[in-house]
Design an enzyme around this catalytic site. Sequence first.
Site, PDB file in Angstrom:
ATOM      1  N   HIS A 147      20.806  39.424  27.880  1.00 13.46           N
ATOM      2  CA  HIS A 147      22.195  39.376  28.365  1.00 13.46           C
ATOM      3  C   HIS A 147      22.947  40.681  28.085  1.00 13.46           C
ATOM      4  O   HIS A 147      24.171  40.691  28.083  1.00 13.46           O
ATOM      5  CB  HIS A 147      22.916  38.189  27.729  1.00 13.46           C
ATOM      6  CG  HIS A 147      22.257  36.885  28.044  1.00 13.46           C
ATOM      7  ND1 HIS A 147      22.420  36.243  29.239  1.00 13.46           N
ATOM      8  CD2 HIS A 147      21.380  36.142  27.331  1.00 13.46           C
ATOM      9  CE1 HIS A 147      21.685  35.140  29.243  1.00 13.46           C
ATOM     10  NE2 HIS A 147      21.046  35.056  28.099  1.00 13.46           N
ATOM     11  N   LYS A 152      21.482  46.387   6.495  1.00 10.97           N
ATOM     12  CA  LYS A 152      20.837  47.190   5.436  1.00 10.97           C
ATOM     13  C   LYS A 152      20.567  48.596   5.947  1.00 10.97           C
ATOM     14  O   LYS A 152      20.845  49.577   5.275  1.00 10.97           O
ATOM     15  CB  LYS A 152      19.509  46.566   4.991  1.00 10.97           C
ATOM     16  CG  LYS A 152      19.575  45.353   4.118  1.00 10.97           C
ATOM     17  CD  LYS A 152      20.158  45.549   2.735  1.00 10.97           C
ATOM     18  CE  LYS A 152      21.657  45.470   2.748  1.00 10.97           C
ATOM     19  NZ  LYS A 152      22.327  44.262   2.521  1.00 10.97           N
ATOM     20  N   GLU A 201      21.169  40.872   8.929  1.00 15.45           N
ATOM     21  CA  GLU A 201      21.093  41.459   7.593  1.00 15.45           C
ATOM     22  C   GLU A 201      20.201  42.708   7.598  1.00 15.45           C
ATOM     23  O   GLU A 201      20.522  43.710   6.954  1.00 15.45           O
ATOM     24  CB  GLU A 201      20.594  40.401   6.594  1.00 15.45           C
ATOM     25  CG  GLU A 201      20.364  40.868   5.176  1.00 15.45           C
ATOM     26  CD  GLU A 201      21.599  41.445   4.489  1.00 15.45           C
ATOM     27  OE1 GLU A 201      22.714  41.365   5.038  1.00 15.45           O
ATOM     28  OE2 GLU A 201      21.426  42.026   3.398  1.00 15.45           O
ATOM     29  N   ASN A 249      43.411  50.365 -10.270  1.00 15.97           N
ATOM     30  CA  ASN A 249      42.476  49.865  -9.251  1.00 15.97           C
ATOM     31  C   ASN A 249      43.215  48.794  -8.463  1.00 15.97           C
ATOM     32  O   ASN A 249      43.649  47.808  -9.044  1.00 15.97           O
ATOM     33  CB  ASN A 249      41.235  49.280  -9.965  1.00 15.97           C
ATOM     34  CG  ASN A 249      40.357  48.471  -9.035  1.00 15.97           C
ATOM     35  OD1 ASN A 249      40.259  48.770  -7.849  1.00 15.97           O
ATOM     36  ND2 ASN A 249      39.705  47.464  -9.574  1.00 15.97           N
ATOM     37  N   GLY A 250      43.362  49.008  -7.164  1.00 12.85           N
ATOM     38  CA  GLY A 250      44.080  48.022  -6.353  1.00 12.85           C
ATOM     39  C   GLY A 250      44.924  48.737  -5.310  1.00 12.85           C
ATOM     40  O   GLY A 250      44.724  49.932  -5.046  1.00 12.85           O
ATOM     41  N   LYS A 256      30.743  48.970  -3.958  1.00 11.13           N
ATOM     42  CA  LYS A 256      30.040  47.709  -4.167  1.00 11.13           C
ATOM     43  C   LYS A 256      30.956  46.501  -3.981  1.00 11.13           C
ATOM     44  O   LYS A 256      30.606  45.553  -3.308  1.00 11.13           O
ATOM     45  CB  LYS A 256      29.424  47.703  -5.566  1.00 11.13           C
ATOM     46  CG  LYS A 256      28.636  46.455  -5.898  1.00 11.13           C
ATOM     47  CD  LYS A 256      27.327  46.434  -5.155  1.00 11.13           C
ATOM     48  CE  LYS A 256      26.508  45.213  -5.444  1.00 11.13           C
ATOM     49  NZ  LYS A 256      25.511  45.006  -4.375  1.00 11.13           N
ATOM     50  N   TRP A 314      37.643  55.118  -5.228  1.00 11.31           N
ATOM     51  CA  TRP A 314      37.271  54.881  -3.824  1.00 11.31           C
ATOM     52  C   TRP A 314      38.588  54.950  -3.062  1.00 11.31           C
ATOM     53  O   TRP A 314      39.439  54.074  -3.207  1.00 11.31           O
ATOM     54  CB  TRP A 314      36.617  53.511  -3.674  1.00 11.31           C
ATOM     55  CG  TRP A 314      36.120  53.241  -2.280  1.00 11.31           C
ATOM     56  CD1 TRP A 314      34.899  53.576  -1.786  1.00 11.31           C
ATOM     57  CD2 TRP A 314      36.816  52.578  -1.225  1.00 11.31           C
ATOM     58  NE1 TRP A 314      34.800  53.164  -0.475  1.00 11.31           N
ATOM     59  CE2 TRP A 314      35.962  52.548  -0.105  1.00 11.31           C
ATOM     60  CE3 TRP A 314      38.087  52.005  -1.109  1.00 11.31           C
ATOM     61  CZ2 TRP A 314      36.318  51.970   1.109  1.00 11.31           C
ATOM     62  CZ3 TRP A 314      38.449  51.427   0.098  1.00 11.31           C
ATOM     63  CH2 TRP A 314      37.574  51.412   1.191  1.00 11.31           C
ATOM     64  N   ARG A 351      31.534  51.106  -7.833  1.00 11.50           N
ATOM     65  CA  ARG A 351      32.828  50.642  -7.325  1.00 11.50           C
ATOM     66  C   ARG A 351      33.574  51.732  -6.552  1.00 11.50           C
ATOM     67  O   ARG A 351      34.609  51.474  -5.941  1.00 11.50           O
ATOM     68  CB  ARG A 351      33.713  50.189  -8.504  1.00 11.50           C
ATOM     69  CG  ARG A 351      33.103  49.100  -9.338  1.00 11.50           C
ATOM     70  CD  ARG A 351      34.020  48.736 -10.487  1.00 11.50           C
ATOM     71  NE  ARG A 351      35.247  48.163  -9.985  1.00 11.50           N
ATOM     72  CZ  ARG A 351      35.413  46.878  -9.717  1.00 11.50           C
ATOM     73  NH1 ARG A 351      34.429  46.033  -9.898  1.00 11.50           N
ATOM     74  NH2 ARG A 351      36.559  46.433  -9.270  1.00 11.50           N
ATOM     75  N   GLU A 387      23.951  50.695   6.664  1.00 12.25           N
ATOM     76  CA  GLU A 387      24.807  51.111   5.550  1.00 12.25           C
ATOM     77  C   GLU A 387      24.183  52.176   4.669  1.00 12.25           C
ATOM     78  O   GLU A 387      24.899  52.963   4.066  1.00 12.25           O
ATOM     79  CB  GLU A 387      25.293  49.912   4.722  1.00 12.25           C
ATOM     80  CG  GLU A 387      24.267  49.194   3.913  1.00 12.25           C
ATOM     81  CD  GLU A 387      24.859  48.023   3.139  1.00 12.25           C
ATOM     82  OE1 GLU A 387      26.036  48.062   2.771  1.00 12.25           O
ATOM     83  OE2 GLU A 387      24.116  47.054   2.900  1.00 12.25           O
ATOM     84  N   CYS A 435      37.320  51.074  -6.965  1.00 20.78           N
ATOM     85  CA  CYS A 435      37.626  51.944  -8.096  1.00 20.78           C
ATOM     86  C   CYS A 435      37.185  51.265  -9.396  1.00 20.78           C
ATOM     87  O   CYS A 435      37.208  50.047  -9.502  1.00 20.78           O
ATOM     88  CB  CYS A 435      39.111  52.288  -8.239  1.00 20.78           C
ATOM     89  SG  CYS A 435      39.837  53.034  -6.793  1.00 20.78           S
TER      90      CYS A 435
HETATM   91  O1  M6R Z   1      30.500  40.824  -3.485  1.00 18.06           O
HETATM   92  P1  M6R Z   1      30.470  40.201  -2.138  1.00 18.06           P
HETATM   93  O2  M6R Z   1      29.225  39.430  -1.892  1.00 18.06           O
HETATM   94  O3  M6R Z   1      31.687  39.386  -1.847  1.00 18.06           O
HETATM   95  O4  M6R Z   1      30.472  41.418  -1.133  1.00 18.06           O
HETATM   96  C1  M6R Z   1      30.566  41.226   0.254  1.00 18.06           C
HETATM   97  C2  M6R Z   1      30.258  42.504   1.000  1.00 18.06           C
HETATM   98  O5  M6R Z   1      31.181  43.498   0.673  1.00 18.06           O
HETATM   99  C3  M6R Z   1      28.846  43.026   0.698  1.00 18.06           C
HETATM  100  O6  M6R Z   1      27.877  42.056   0.960  1.00 18.06           O
HETATM  101  C4  M6R Z   1      28.558  44.281   1.532  1.00 18.06           C
HETATM  102  O7  M6R Z   1      28.479  43.957   2.878  1.00 18.06           O
HETATM  103  C5  M6R Z   1      27.279  44.958   1.051  1.00 18.06           C
HETATM  104  N1  M6R Z   1      27.444  46.381   1.050  1.00 18.06           N
HETATM  105  C6  M6R Z   1      26.092  44.646   1.882  1.00 18.06           C
HETATM  106  O8  M6R Z   1      24.936  45.264   1.442  1.00 18.06           O
END
Ligand code: M6R
Length: 610
Positions: free
Chosen positions: A506, A487, A483, A100-101, A605, A74, A27, A490, A2
């Site tokens: 395996h 990508k 990674e 926010n929280g 984010k 969010w 956010r 997501e 948020c």
């Molecule tokens: O801000 P941070 O690096 O701590 O965030 C960690 C993850 O939330 C962040 O890397 C998330 O997996 C991204 N959406 C990946 O693209």
Amino acid sequence: MCGIVGYIGDRDCVPIIIEGLKRLEYRGYDSAGIAVLSDGTKEVIKTKGKVSELEAEVAKQGLAGKMGIGHTRWATHGVPNQLNAHPHFNQEKTLFLIHNGIIENYSELKNKLIKKGYSFYSETDSEVVVNLIDRYIKKGRDLAAAVKYALNKIDGTYGLAVMYENEPDKIVVARKGSPLVLGIGEGEYYIASDVNALIAYTQHVVYLNDDEIAEITKDSFTVRTITDEEIQHEILKVEMTEDEITKSGYPHFMLKEIMEQPLSIENSMRGRFITDEGIVKLGGLIGYEDRIARSKRIILSACGTSWHAALVGEYMLEEFTGIPVEVEYASEFRYRNPIVGEDDTVFFISQSGETADTLAAMREAKRKGALALGICNVVGSSIARESEAGVYIHAGPEIGVASTKAFTSQLVVLSLITILIARKRNMDFEIGVELIENLKALPQKVEEILKLNDEIEKIAEHYVNSNNFLYLGRGYNFPVALEGALKLKEISYIHAEGYPAAEMKHGPIALIDENMPTVFIAPKDAVYDKILSNIEEVKARKGKIIAIAHVDDTRIDELVDHVIKIPECHYLFQPILNVIPLQILAYHIAVKKGLNVDQPRNLAKSVTVE
Ligand code: M6R
């Protein structure tokens, strides 16, 4: 998650708040709202969906005023809809709150309030807070005191702002576990979850600490702790330009951030080499190098993409420093009573510096006496401030939800730390120089890879309708496979898995058929021949193959359906180059599917909730 924004001053707060919310949409973006309280105007407007929906509604109703608060959500408690959107208010609609929280004991507090005659219109935990404040006001407290009393009853996290009709010249804000920054103007103040929302208006800011409450009028602000101690905060100057937080002509932040990587990588290493001596200097670790070099163990803890960077870091640090390294999901580390102590150095890696699990894990490591260090991108973030010391990656603001340039800069900083510590232990001068020269050559090599954008876009066309993907790599490139898969999944919502290539036999090999694309990360390194055998195995089962290979590799051409040829570099840094085509591939597949790559569904984010 948020985003919260507020303004008090002589200007119309509405465009300032709407613009600020747009800048914080990374956010959260499932619903949004605004409350204005000034000069006889008292209005709350909330909409489901993105801030643009709110903007349209606000314009329709002609909302204006000199003091207001806004929120982009969010969802945690309660579905995304208009009722659950913030700001929340008390029954008489005299008190307005954005939050926010997470309020962990909200259900208990809600039941108590219901017994006292309160009723609730939303399913949120936040609505409890506004009613709790209301209760203390009705007991005769002023707004700031009522907020303090209410917060004393709350378990959980908050960055919040409150306005009260009977004290119309004031906003009260508070922070615990969720970020909150005050922007200092002339005769005006801004409130935001992060500086992106206020950088267009002021560079002068105060970061509130946990357990602090600030009372803000248009002419002044005072900060007190929740235990009533007055705090004098230093006003800091933020070095950030507006251009850094706009798309600058790109269709998406993600593409802009991918394309910025030659510069962001350069910035991560700028001024950090003494090349002649084959050493690295990291200002943030001065005074701590010897303790790190003497550690019996190094732990790297993070979440998501930052955790993948940590995995690469494990390979680097262990090979070159000879210190045993462990990688921990922050969310697991914090809850399993880890055996960690004074002989350990723990690096917490986080782009945002606000990830709740990483922050909590860091506090746990500190409590147990370990040296807790941060590797963050966002300057002044919670992890950056609470760690004993640390290194900024200097990637610049990353706004696309999918992390791209932060990942490559995290790898650069982990490389720098590796050289720093290894040179303190047993690394030769010549190797130090060789590694530094290799690092310096990276931005140019990244430029070369970015020129493959159109070629990769054409490859993406073949895979828009795929339902599954497999990513395989070995050694330093196993985390790159993870990674690449993250990508893709997501932002394109295609199921993708990353595996160490040798593990394919395996289990995952059972998935291979003509509909299953596999991405191989296949640089010419020590395991190149083994990777070629794995490629043959997939080919024999009619699987489609995309390979990332070195520019002079011709053997691979006949084996695969598509090959993306990239420059060679020292194997230690090859993950930094190898991941970039995977970022571009994921981007184009998602765009071709018509998806919003900057704001993928269900994500935000910074994950500031557990
Ligand atoms: O801000 P941070 O690096 O701590 O965030 C960690 C993850 O939330 C962040 O890397 C998330 O997996 C991204 N959406 C990946 O693209």
